[in-house]
Design an enzyme around this catalytic site. Structure first.
Site, PDB file in Angstrom:
ATOM      1  N   LYS A  53       0.849  -1.206   0.000  1.00  0.00           N
ATOM      2  CA  LYS A  53       0.000   0.000   0.000  1.00  0.00           C
ATOM      3  C   LYS A  53       0.883   1.255   0.000  1.00  0.00           C
ATOM      4  O   LYS A  53       0.593   2.233  -0.696  1.00  0.00           O
ATOM      5  CB  LYS A  53      -0.940  -0.015   1.217  1.00  0.00           C
ATOM      6  CG  LYS A  53      -2.003  -1.109   1.118  1.00  0.00           C
ATOM      7  CD  LYS A  53      -2.845  -1.289   2.380  1.00  0.00           C
ATOM      8  CE  LYS A  53      -3.777  -2.503   2.202  1.00  0.00           C
ATOM      9  NZ  LYS A  53      -4.741  -2.705   3.278  1.00  0.00           N
ATOM     10  N   GLN A  97      -5.161  -2.215   9.384  1.00  0.00           N
ATOM     11  CA  GLN A  97      -4.977  -3.490   8.693  1.00  0.00           C
ATOM     12  C   GLN A  97      -5.612  -4.625   9.497  1.00  0.00           C
ATOM     13  O   GLN A  97      -5.382  -4.759  10.699  1.00  0.00           O
ATOM     14  CB  GLN A  97      -3.469  -3.755   8.478  1.00  0.00           C
ATOM     15  CG  GLN A  97      -3.172  -4.971   7.631  1.00  0.00           C
ATOM     16  CD  GLN A  97      -3.684  -4.833   6.204  1.00  0.00           C
ATOM     17  OE1 GLN A  97      -3.663  -3.745   5.632  1.00  0.00           O
ATOM     18  NE2 GLN A  97      -4.158  -5.916   5.620  1.00  0.00           N
ATOM     19  N   ASP A 120     -11.027   2.626   3.848  1.00  0.00           N
ATOM     20  CA  ASP A 120     -11.396   1.243   3.535  1.00  0.00           C
ATOM     21  C   ASP A 120     -12.889   1.075   3.279  1.00  0.00           C
ATOM     22  O   ASP A 120     -13.324   0.011   2.854  1.00  0.00           O
ATOM     23  CB  ASP A 120     -11.041   0.352   4.734  1.00  0.00           C
ATOM     24  CG  ASP A 120      -9.837  -0.524   4.473  1.00  0.00           C
ATOM     25  OD1 ASP A 120      -9.516  -0.779   3.306  1.00  0.00           O
ATOM     26  OD2 ASP A 120      -9.232  -0.964   5.472  1.00  0.00           O
TER      27      ASP A 120
HETATM   28  N1  LIG Z   1      -8.015  -2.989   6.467  1.00  0.00           N
HETATM   29  C1  LIG Z   1      -8.077  -4.002   5.599  1.00  0.00           C
HETATM   30  N2  LIG Z   1      -7.575  -5.189   5.934  1.00  0.00           N
HETATM   31  C2  LIG Z   1      -7.649  -6.203   5.045  1.00  0.00           C
HETATM   32  C3  LIG Z   1      -8.228  -6.020   3.760  1.00  0.00           C
HETATM   33  C4  LIG Z   1      -8.756  -4.752   3.447  1.00  0.00           C
HETATM   34  O1  LIG Z   1      -9.298  -4.518   2.341  1.00  0.00           O
HETATM   35  N3  LIG Z   1      -8.650  -3.765   4.393  1.00  0.00           N
HETATM   36  N4  LIG Z   1      -8.212  -7.041   2.821  1.00  0.00           N
HETATM   37  C5  LIG Z   1      -7.360  -8.200   3.050  1.00  0.00           C
HETATM   38  C6  LIG Z   1      -5.922  -8.079   2.670  1.00  0.00           C
HETATM   39  N5  LIG Z   1      -5.535  -7.049   1.716  1.00  0.00           N
HETATM   40  C7  LIG Z   1      -5.735  -5.750   2.022  1.00  0.00           C
HETATM   41  O2  LIG Z   1      -5.236  -5.256   2.988  1.00  0.00           O
HETATM   42  C8  LIG Z   1      -4.667  -7.352   0.621  1.00  0.00           C
HETATM   43  C9  LIG Z   1      -4.503  -8.627   0.158  1.00  0.00           C
HETATM   44  C10 LIG Z   1      -3.601  -8.908  -0.883  1.00  0.00           C
HETATM   45  C11 LIG Z   1      -2.859  -7.897  -1.437  1.00  0.00           C
HETATM   46  C12 LIG Z   1      -1.866  -8.141  -2.507  1.00  0.00           C
HETATM   47  O3  LIG Z   1      -1.324  -7.203  -3.026  1.00  0.00           O
HETATM   48  N6  LIG Z   1      -1.574  -9.390  -2.846  1.00  0.00           N
HETATM   49  C13 LIG Z   1      -0.589  -9.702  -3.848  1.00  0.00           C
HETATM   50  C14 LIG Z   1       0.389 -10.720  -3.267  1.00  0.00           C
HETATM   51  C15 LIG Z   1       1.146 -10.127  -2.123  1.00  0.00           C
HETATM   52  C16 LIG Z   1       2.082 -11.117  -1.443  1.00  0.00           C
HETATM   53  O4  LIG Z   1       2.930 -11.674  -2.115  1.00  0.00           O
HETATM   54  O5  LIG Z   1       1.980 -11.279  -0.233  1.00  0.00           O
HETATM   55  C17 LIG Z   1      -1.287 -10.307  -5.064  1.00  0.00           C
HETATM   56  O6  LIG Z   1      -2.407 -10.831  -4.913  1.00  0.00           O
HETATM   57  O7  LIG Z   1      -0.703 -10.252  -6.148  1.00  0.00           O
HETATM   58  C18 LIG Z   1      -3.026  -6.615  -0.982  1.00  0.00           C
HETATM   59  C19 LIG Z   1      -3.904  -6.336   0.027  1.00  0.00           C
HETATM   60  C20 LIG Z   1      -7.374  -8.555   4.534  1.00  0.00           C
HETATM   61  N7  LIG Z   1      -7.138  -7.420   5.356  1.00  0.00           N
END
Ligand SMILES: Nc1nc2c(c(=O)[nH]1)N[C@@H](CN(C=O)c1ccc(C(=O)N[C@@H](CCC(=O)O)C(=O)O)cc1)CN2
Length: 291
Positions: A53, A97, A120
């Site tokens: 982020k 988060q 969010d």
């Molecule tokens: N406050 C929040 N917490 C969480 C949310 C949310 O929307 N708001 N959603 C999920 C997790 N999430 C956001 O925070 C999230 C998940 C995945 C990714 C991401 O970029 N994934 C990459 C791989 C990253 C890696 O290698 O670890 C991908 O899919 O290509 C970003 C954000 C739960 N918590």
């Protein structure tokens, strides 16, 4: 048949390029958008998402302010950090988060966020606006993953109106708000929201034009569940080990063999994750524009 790729990295890059131009306009007017993040504990996945982020913000010219608390932080420590973020003038929007470490009531923390700074879209006021059908571009933020999924489909010309969508998972950040968003006037999908007590999830998936899997069970969705040509969006992710070089090995909710039946399939990683982050930056830019 091999499914077309719903490429989240490409769509997120396009969104961020559009946001960069809007941030430049804001900066010319003396408005500097700033995203705050509050991370509690040392969960490696959460740490990686929060870092992503901040990287995205830097890419589009949005300032970012990071607050990290140890896993031992108390409810009072977290509430104090939320109060500080509510008061910080350089933070125009922020997120807490999730998940929070056990013992801390997530709902209480989300309710303590100033709804005008809720990047969010998870504060009850903003979720309420989603229910009322008024959240969005001109009013208040939409939850990032649901908005990212709709945008990913839209940018790949996957029609939603009149379709049947089966969502697997009823969590706060994906399934529940996605059901509300997809059934809105203007999007006009019909949604079946399934969960762990649904008697026959496979049957619900079989009749869907679009399937969204957000449950965190590796390879749960099998090719024989999929109507030929359906669009399949793989949201859930589970860390299933580490590679020889020490990187996390990730597994999505969708069996890779689904690509032989589906019309579209989002990769995981590289699908919904980057869209979630891009839509978060979009929420921050939109709220700075509104202000
Ligand atoms: N406050 C929040 N917490 C969480 C949310 C949310 O929307 N708001 N959603 C999920 C997790 N999430 C956001 O925070 C999230 C998940 C995945 C990714 C991401 O970029 N994934 C990459 C791989 C990253 C890696 O290698 O670890 C991908 O899919 O290509 C970003 C954000 C739960 N918590």
């Amino acid at each position: 048949m091999t499914a077309q790729k719903l490429d989240g990295l490409a769509a997120a890059a396009a969104i961020k390029a559009e946001l960069r131009t809007r941030v430049d306009v804001l900066r010319e007017r003396g408005v500097v958008p700033g995203l705050g993040t509050l991370l509690v504990g040392d969960d490696p996945a959460s740490r990686s998402y929060v870092s992503g982020k901040h990287r995205d913000c830097a890419e589009v010219g949005v300032e970012s302010i990071r607050v990290d608390l140890p896993a031992t932080a108390s409810r009072e420590d977290v509430l104090a950090a939320v109060r500080d973020l509510n008061a910080a003038p350089e933070v125009t929007g922020y997120i807490v988060q999730l998940p929070l470490p056990g013992g801390i009531d997530e709902n209480e923390i989300l309710e303590a966020i100033d709804p005008d700074k809720d990047a969010d879209g998870l504060h009850p006021t903003n979720l309420g606006r989603l229910v009322l059908g008024v959240a969005g571009e001109l009013t208040s933020p939409l939850p990032c993953t649901p908005a990212g999924i709709v945008e990913l489909l839209r940018r790949n010309d996957v029609a939603l109106a009149g379709t049947h969508v089966t969502v697997i998972g009823r969590g706060l950040t994906v399934g529940r708000p996605l059901g509300l968003l997809l059934t809105r006037k203007g999007i006009d999908a019909t949604v079946t929201l399934t969960h762990s007590r649904t008697p026959d999830i496979a049957a619900e998936v079989r009749r869907a034009d679009i399937v969204v899997a957000a449950v965190g069970v590796p390879h749960l969705v099998k090719p024989e569940w999929i109507k030929p040509g359906a669009a399949v969006v793989d949201v859930g992710v589970t860390r299933v080990g580490t590679t020889e070089s020490g990187k996390a090995k990730l597994s999505g909710d969708v069996d890779p063999a689904v690509a032989e039946v589906a019309g579209w399939l989002s990769p995981n990683p590289g699908g919904v994750g980057p869209m979630t982050r891009a839509l978060l930056v979009s929420n921050v830019v939109q709220s700075a524009e509104r202000a």
